[in-house]
Design an enzyme around this catalytic site. Sequence first.
Site, PDB file in Angstrom:
ATOM      1  N   LYS A  17       4.736  -4.819 -10.911  1.00  0.00           N
ATOM      2  CA  LYS A  17       3.898  -5.874 -10.206  1.00  0.00           C
ATOM      3  C   LYS A  17       2.731  -5.200  -9.389  1.00  0.00           C
ATOM      4  O   LYS A  17       1.586  -5.580  -9.780  1.00  0.00           O
ATOM      5  CB  LYS A  17       4.488  -6.406  -8.858  1.00  0.00           C
ATOM      6  CG  LYS A  17       6.011  -7.149  -9.129  1.00  0.00           C
ATOM      7  CD  LYS A  17       6.756  -7.569  -7.910  1.00  0.00           C
ATOM      8  CE  LYS A  17       6.983  -6.572  -6.827  1.00  0.00           C
ATOM      9  NZ  LYS A  17       7.905  -5.856  -7.221  1.00  0.00           N
ATOM     10  N   ARG A  92       9.641 -12.784  -0.153  1.00  0.00           N
ATOM     11  CA  ARG A  92      10.399 -12.033  -0.778  1.00  0.00           C
ATOM     12  C   ARG A  92      11.954 -12.820  -0.171  1.00  0.00           C
ATOM     13  O   ARG A  92      13.336 -12.356  -0.654  1.00  0.00           O
ATOM     14  CB  ARG A  92      10.661 -10.547  -0.345  1.00  0.00           C
ATOM     15  CG  ARG A  92      10.347  -9.516  -1.065  1.00  0.00           C
ATOM     16  CD  ARG A  92      10.654  -8.225  -0.442  1.00  0.00           C
ATOM     17  NE  ARG A  92       9.231  -7.513  -0.838  1.00  0.00           N
ATOM     18  CZ  ARG A  92       9.109  -6.650  -1.516  1.00  0.00           C
ATOM     19  NH1 ARG A  92      10.471  -5.758  -2.005  1.00  0.00           N
ATOM     20  NH2 ARG A  92       8.123  -5.711  -1.965  1.00  0.00           N
ATOM     21  N   ARG A 131       8.617   7.464 -10.512  1.00  0.00           N
ATOM     22  CA  ARG A 131       7.251   7.068 -10.080  1.00  0.00           C
ATOM     23  C   ARG A 131       6.696   8.254  -9.258  1.00  0.00           C
ATOM     24  O   ARG A 131       7.521   8.789  -8.300  1.00  0.00           O
ATOM     25  CB  ARG A 131       7.273   5.799  -9.289  1.00  0.00           C
ATOM     26  CG  ARG A 131       5.901   5.682  -8.665  1.00  0.00           C
ATOM     27  CD  ARG A 131       6.015   3.971  -8.268  1.00  0.00           C
ATOM     28  NE  ARG A 131       7.068   3.712  -7.384  1.00  0.00           N
ATOM     29  CZ  ARG A 131       7.338   2.331  -7.007  1.00  0.00           C
ATOM     30  NH1 ARG A 131       6.357   1.430  -7.390  1.00  0.00           N
ATOM     31  NH2 ARG A 131       8.298   2.172  -6.258  1.00  0.00           N
ATOM     32  N   ARG A 164       7.881   8.405  -3.484  1.00  0.00           N
ATOM     33  CA  ARG A 164       8.021   7.711  -2.402  1.00  0.00           C
ATOM     34  C   ARG A 164       9.436   7.954  -1.863  1.00  0.00           C
ATOM     35  O   ARG A 164      10.485   8.110  -2.725  1.00  0.00           O
ATOM     36  CB  ARG A 164       8.051   6.244  -2.752  1.00  0.00           C
ATOM     37  CG  ARG A 164       6.510   5.613  -2.623  1.00  0.00           C
ATOM     38  CD  ARG A 164       6.397   4.225  -3.086  1.00  0.00           C
ATOM     39  NE  ARG A 164       7.325   3.227  -2.682  1.00  0.00           N
ATOM     40  CZ  ARG A 164       7.134   2.005  -3.063  1.00  0.00           C
ATOM     41  NH1 ARG A 164       6.078   1.629  -3.714  1.00  0.00           N
ATOM     42  NH2 ARG A 164       8.215   1.269  -2.837  1.00  0.00           N
ATOM     43  N   ARG A 175      17.415  -1.313  -3.016  1.00  0.00           N
ATOM     44  CA  ARG A 175      16.577  -2.131  -3.054  1.00  0.00           C
ATOM     45  C   ARG A 175      16.855  -3.449  -3.957  1.00  0.00           C
ATOM     46  O   ARG A 175      16.423  -4.361  -4.185  1.00  0.00           O
ATOM     47  CB  ARG A 175      15.328  -1.403  -3.207  1.00  0.00           C
ATOM     48  CG  ARG A 175      14.773  -0.751  -2.143  1.00  0.00           C
ATOM     49  CD  ARG A 175      13.713   0.242  -2.606  1.00  0.00           C
ATOM     50  NE  ARG A 175      12.639  -0.115  -3.085  1.00  0.00           N
ATOM     51  CZ  ARG A 175      11.965   0.524  -3.859  1.00  0.00           C
ATOM     52  NH1 ARG A 175      12.152   1.784  -4.320  1.00  0.00           N
ATOM     53  NH2 ARG A 175      10.589   0.160  -4.491  1.00  0.00           N
TER      54      ARG A 175
END
Length: 217
Positions: A17, A92, A131, A164, A175
């Site tokens: 996203k 969300r 990531r 992160r 998550r």
Amino acid sequence: MIGKRNLVFLGAPGAGKGTLAAMLAEQAALPHISTGDIFRAEMKQGTELGRQAQQYVTSGGLVPDQLVAAMVGSRLAQPDCASGFILDGFPRTLPQADLLEQTLTGIGRRLDRVVLFEVTRELLLQRLTARIVCRACGATFNRMFSPPRKPGCCDQCGGELYQRPDDSLATAEERLRVFAEQTAPLVPYYEQRGLLARIDAGADKADSFQALLQVLA
Ligand code: AP5
């Protein structure tokens, strides 16, 4: 040029996203509103909002609906949102979706399109755990799919790249669990309103971006 400009990007963590929102924001001159980025910036600055969000963000849970909705409501009232916006990571939950609808109605606006980013669970976990993000400018790279030219160093500004904390395997899995439980019900919610468009976001960035442009035409 895209026809749909009041947009929500919906998808699991790691679906791409943020990556495609940044590309579209540049091409279509739309503000990219990422609630995750806003919380990380507030946490870094040590603000009251950041302090309130910290425990939820680091554990992979969701920040309380009212706190997020108030923050997004004031952001949407800014002049740069007048000709459209990309909401990335909001809403969300079903209550957040209702609060968004109320906010938009209150300012005489409505959503044009909700784009669902579809990616397999296996690829989501590969993307998340590989990531890396620039500490200085926020640019996103991936050790597996789009590594920086020089390891540990941002191609754009030379800043330090870091992982992160919520991209550890355990927190990424949590998550994904929270997404399935609390965010997936938004799919039928927006489908019933005739707003939902699905894209294959498991393709490479160029192909995923073309698929995005097609559903926003
Ligand atoms: P947030 O930052 O929004 O995290 P998220 O939704 O989990 O989304 P991600 O940033 O992990 O994934 P993305 O889909 O943007 O993927 P990306 O483009 O980076 O939220 C963090 C936390 O904040 C939440 O857990 C929660 O606590 C809180 N929060 C935020 N909003 C909230 C809300 N509304 N309510 C309550 N709490 C909220 O891509 C991932 C990786 O894949 C990158 O390395 C990228 O380079 C790579 N990649 C992307 N696309 C491709 C592609 N097509 N091909 C190859 N590689 C790709």
